[in-house]
Design an enzyme around this catalytic site. Structure first.
Site, PDB file in Angstrom:
ATOM      1  N   TYR A 109       0.861  -1.183   0.000  1.00  0.00           N
ATOM      2  CA  TYR A 109       0.000   0.000   0.000  1.00  0.00           C
ATOM      3  C   TYR A 109       0.898   1.233   0.000  1.00  0.00           C
ATOM      4  CZ  TYR A 109      -3.233   3.615   1.618  1.00  0.00           C
ATOM      5  OH  TYR A 109      -3.972   4.768   1.730  1.00  0.00           O
TER       6      TYR A 109
ATOM      7  N   GLU B  79      -3.383   7.652  -3.991  1.00  0.00           N
ATOM      8  CA  GLU B  79      -3.408   6.381  -3.266  1.00  0.00           C
ATOM      9  C   GLU B  79      -3.235   5.230  -4.242  1.00  0.00           C
ATOM     10  OE1 GLU B  79      -6.123   4.786   0.266  1.00  0.00           O
ATOM     11  OE2 GLU B  79      -7.189   4.745  -1.640  1.00  0.00           O
TER      12      GLU B  79
END
Length: 365
Positions: free
Chosen positions: A109, A173
């Protein structure tokens, strides 16, 4: 301003960031054509909406034939996708993204966002990619590493800093950022939000706007240059000044109700702008009462009064309305409302106004 995944990946591609090949499709025929062009043998069909959690909601499917691509595209297009970010009403899928499959070895991530408390760009990273980062933060916070970039020195090397400055992103993101079995690093998903105050610098970004994904009331407010955010409460608010608007929302909560919106008409509002603001508030069917709280400095109370009277005469008034005016031309503003024969309750100050509108709403329920 938010954009779709496929648009975010196109922007990343401009900066040399590795992303899988993919093609957006608006019809089943487009999806079939895209699958043939990409070539397989594995494709991913992804619903394109401005919300996360699509995979768990059935909006991301890995398939191994063009027939499956067509079937999944037909299932998704036009359907309402409900995720933990859309709320129970969901969002309609108007486009899908057909992407080549990737042989994933590991998932990570990575995100970069503006941290307004420190005025720096903050980076958040984790070894637990491909899942809700909020869940990781709750269950295994030790697996998340975050740091901020000092604007005086910048990020070294300057790649992430260059992307943020070049496009005025407020959020980037990547979830997941994957390593493939052949050792390639690929951004398998991407979410980007932009600072809407900087869009005048980026006509190419503005062209990506999908108003179908936005609240209709917020779209209408933007046309009139109103600062409006839709909320989930019952009391519509019209205020001048962001600080006063926040205080008004807080005092409504204090007396037991919740605001239906944030609406700052600003200091240079015209009669027409105020009327438009009132119409936007009344178009929200959750609104059970309206509180107008104006402190006239640059904004004149009589202009507010004229706009409200004009709007009420045009669209009607189906809920209680409390008006508190103070400042420039306050007596003229009060006179305009008093002589309009509207069913309006006047208030002496903010506390009095909040108590009156909350009491009126509770009485009408």
């Amino acid at each position: 301003m938010n954009i779709h995944e496929y648009q975010a990946k196109a922007i990343l591609r401009e900066f040399g960031v590795p992303v899988p090949r993919g093609i957006a499709a608006f019809t089943t025929a487009d999806a079939e054509k895209a699958a043939n062009e990409l070539g397989g043998p594995v494709w991913v069909v992804k619903a394109q909406i401005h919300a996360g959690g699509r995979g768990k909601a059935g909006g991301v499917k890995v398939v191994k034939s063009i027939a499956e691509v067509k079937r999944e595209a037909e299932r998704m297009l036009g359907a309402i996708l409900v995720t933990h970010q859309t709320g129970p009403h969901g969002r309609q899928v108007r486009r899908v993204y057909i992407e080549e499959g990737s042989a994933i070895e590991r998932e990570y991530y990575l995100s970069a966002l503006v941290d307004r408390s420190t005025s720096r760009v903050a980076f958040v990273t984790s070894t637990e990619g491909g899942m809700d980062i909020e869940e990781v933060a709750h269950k295994t916070p030790d697996k998340i590493v975050s740091f901020s970039v000092d604007p005086a020195t910048g990020f070294m090397p300057h790649h992430a800093r260059r992307v943020a400055l070049a496009k005025d992103m407020s959020l980037l993101e990547i979830n997941p950022l994957v390593v493939t079995k052949s050792g390639q690093l690929i951004c398998l998903d991407a979410k980007i939000s932009f600072d809407d105050n900087a869009l005048y610098r980026h006509a190419d970004v503005m062209a990506l706007r999908d108003i179908n994904e936005e609240d209709e009331k917020e779209i209408e407010a933007s046309r009139h240059d109103l600062n409006y955010v839709a909320l989930d409460g019952t009391i519509g608010c019209m205020v001048n000044g962001a600080g006063l608007a926040m205080a008004t929302m807080d005092i409504i909560k204090l007396y037991g109700e919740t605001p239906a919106n944030f609406l700052d008409v600003g200091g240079s509002a015209t009669k027409e702008k105020v009327a438009a603001a009132f119409k936007i508030i009344t178009s929200d069917h959750n609104v059970k009462g309206i509180l107008i709280n104006i402190f006239g400095g640059i904004m004149k109370c009589d202009v507010i009064a004229d706009g409200v009277v004009a709007a009420v005469k045009e669209v009607g008034l189906r809920v209680p309305l409390v008006v508190r005016l103070e400042g420039t031309n306050v007596e003229l503003g009060k006179k305009i409302i008093a002589q309009s024969n509207l069913n309006v309750t006047s208030a002496d100050d903010l506390d009095d106004a909040a108590q009156k509108i909350v009491a009126a709403v509770k009485h009408s329920q």
